[in-house]
Enzyme design. Structure first.
Site, mmCIF file in Angstrom:
data_model
loop_
_atom_site.group_PDB
_atom_site.id
_atom_site.type_symbol
_atom_site.label_atom_id
_atom_site.label_comp_id
_atom_site.label_asym_id
_atom_site.label_seq_id
_atom_site.Cartn_x
_atom_site.Cartn_y
_atom_site.Cartn_z
ATOM 1 C CB THR A 17 9.589 5.381 4.394
ATOM 2 O OG1 THR A 17 9.189 4.628 3.555
ATOM 3 C CG2 THR A 17 10.022 6.944 3.968
ATOM 4 C CB ALA A 18 10.723 -0.109 4.832
ATOM 5 N NE ARG A 19 9.421 -1.579 11.923
ATOM 6 C CZ ARG A 19 8.206 -0.689 12.111
ATOM 7 N NH1 ARG A 19 8.331 0.353 10.891
ATOM 8 N NH2 ARG A 19 7.304 -0.912 12.466
ATOM 9 C CG HIS A 34 10.310 5.643 13.163
ATOM 10 N ND1 HIS A 34 10.694 4.409 13.377
ATOM 11 C CD2 HIS A 34 9.149 5.368 12.304
ATOM 12 C CE1 HIS A 34 9.768 3.504 12.835
ATOM 13 N NE2 HIS A 34 9.117 4.090 12.220
ATOM 14 C CD GLU A 61 13.878 3.590 14.196
ATOM 15 O OE1 GLU A 61 12.941 3.846 14.983
ATOM 16 O OE2 GLU A 61 13.650 3.439 13.047
ATOM 17 C CG ASP A 118 10.832 8.414 8.943
ATOM 18 O OD1 ASP A 118 11.337 9.208 9.579
ATOM 19 O OD2 ASP A 118 9.717 7.818 8.863
ATOM 20 N N GLY A 143 0.626 -1.350 0.020
ATOM 21 C CA GLY A 143 -0.011 0.091 0.051
ATOM 22 C C GLY A 143 0.830 1.493 0.094
ATOM 23 C CB ILE A 144 3.839 2.444 2.132
ATOM 24 C CG1 ILE A 144 2.972 2.497 3.608
ATOM 25 C CG2 ILE A 144 4.693 3.558 2.136
ATOM 26 C CD1 ILE A 144 3.845 2.090 4.568
#
Length: 339
Positions: free
Chosen positions: A249-251, A298, A280, A275, A171-172
């Protein structure tokens, strides 16, 4: 005869937005609402083992709740109440949960898929344009009161005519594709399975290596699991076009950060928009020190509208579990799991 006691539902983390809080409180007509007193994993496990959550059949958890409970792994699952049937995770990515272990113990997992698409894709678009144009260097210099800098920054690149390669066309990824076409980019993608023509919406399906070799910008939009961890590392960087732009922008851990730093240093990668990070909230010092790297902490879903929608979606998973004995959006790994 006394009426049977209500089932219990456990809140791990906070519900931060008032419309969603109202929906959560409304669940009290169906179940007893409870939350832990623990502030760390050891305390939480002790609460579980002494029966503080007995009778809990469903859990609502947030990404941030991992700071208290840690990962939902074998140890955690064994400590949770035996009657627990559902864990509703408030997020699209659910790598904090060992789905295989939960499946073995008959625990159904849900995530929040489509509610995150717009905000995360918008973040990806920002990082794509920012990295292509090299905006981070003048932004840093401007705050140092150097305007563009003591020397003129390198010229950036227009998105028009560039090839966007999307790794993970969910979807993203599809949302990003649609938005970046408006900037004149052509889109190709690699997925585990080729999409229908309707879902692909004109994007070209290519092999993994072809995507790496022919894309001007590579956007990582795939989930983190044992198969995708470090799917981008030194061998993959060697296949890429010189001067490629990477957006994630995933992981963080779908990409080997040490290998990324090396690829930036040798010029294989021209610039990056990130991001998410491998460890993290720690960020590789080689990324922090490189002004070609555009960094966000993030922030992908960090809007009032999206986070409210996510909370309400996750509550709907809990409500459906209580009322119908199933989840609204079960994770793909459990699509064939019996209720």
């Amino acid at each position: 005869m006394s009426s049977p006691s209500k089932p219990r539902i456990l809140l791990l983390g906070e519900i931060e937005h008032e419309p969603a809080r109202e929906e959560w409180q409304a669940l009290s007509s169906l179940a007893e609402l409870t939350s832990p007193k623990a502030t760390n994993r050891a305390e939480f496990l002790k609460e579980c083992k002494r029966g503080a959550f007995d009778g809990v059949i469903a859990v609502y958890r947030t990404f941030g709740s991992a700071s208290i409970t840690g990962r939902v792994d074998e140890e955690m699952v064994k400590a949770l109440p035996k009657g627990l049937k559902y864990i509703a995770h408030n997020g699209a990515g659910y790598d904090q949960i060992d789905v295989d272990v939960c499946t073995e113990h008959g625990i159904h997992i849900s995530n929040v898929p489509t509610a995150v698409d717009d905000a995360t894709a918008d973040t990806g678009v920002f990082l794509t344009i920012g990295a292509l144009r090299g905006f981070n260097v003048p932004l840093v210099n401007l705050r140092k009161k150097l305007f563009r800098g003591t020397a003129a920054p390198s010229l950036g690149h227009d998105p028009e005519g560039k090839v966007l390669g999307i790794l993970g066309m969910g979807g993203i990824g599809r949302n990003m594709a649609r938005k970046l076409r408006a900037f004149g980019m052509s889109v190709q993608y690699y997925n585990r399975k080729k999409l229908s023509d309707e879902l692909a919406d004109g994007a070209k399906y290519v092999g993994f290596e072809e995507l790496l070799k022919t894309s001007d910008v590579i956007s990582l939009n795939l989930p983190l699991n044992t198969h995708t961890r470090h799917i981008i590392s030194t061998p993959q960087f060697r296949l890429m076009k010189p001067g490629v732009v990477i957006v994630n922008t995933a992981r963080g851990a779908v990409m080997d950060e040490a290998a990324l730093v090396a690829a930036l240093d040798d010029g294989t990668v021209a610039s990056v928009g990130l991001d998410v990070y491998e460890n993290e909230p720690e960020i590789h010092p080689g990324l922090l020190s490189n002004e070609k790297v555009l960094l966000l902490p993030h922030m992908g879903t960090y809007t009032v509208e999206t986070q409210t929608a996510m909370e309400k979606w996750n509550i709907s998973n809990v409500r459906m579990a209580l009322q119908e004995g199933k989840l609204r959006s079960p994770v793909p790994e459990q699509k064939d799991m019996a209720n």
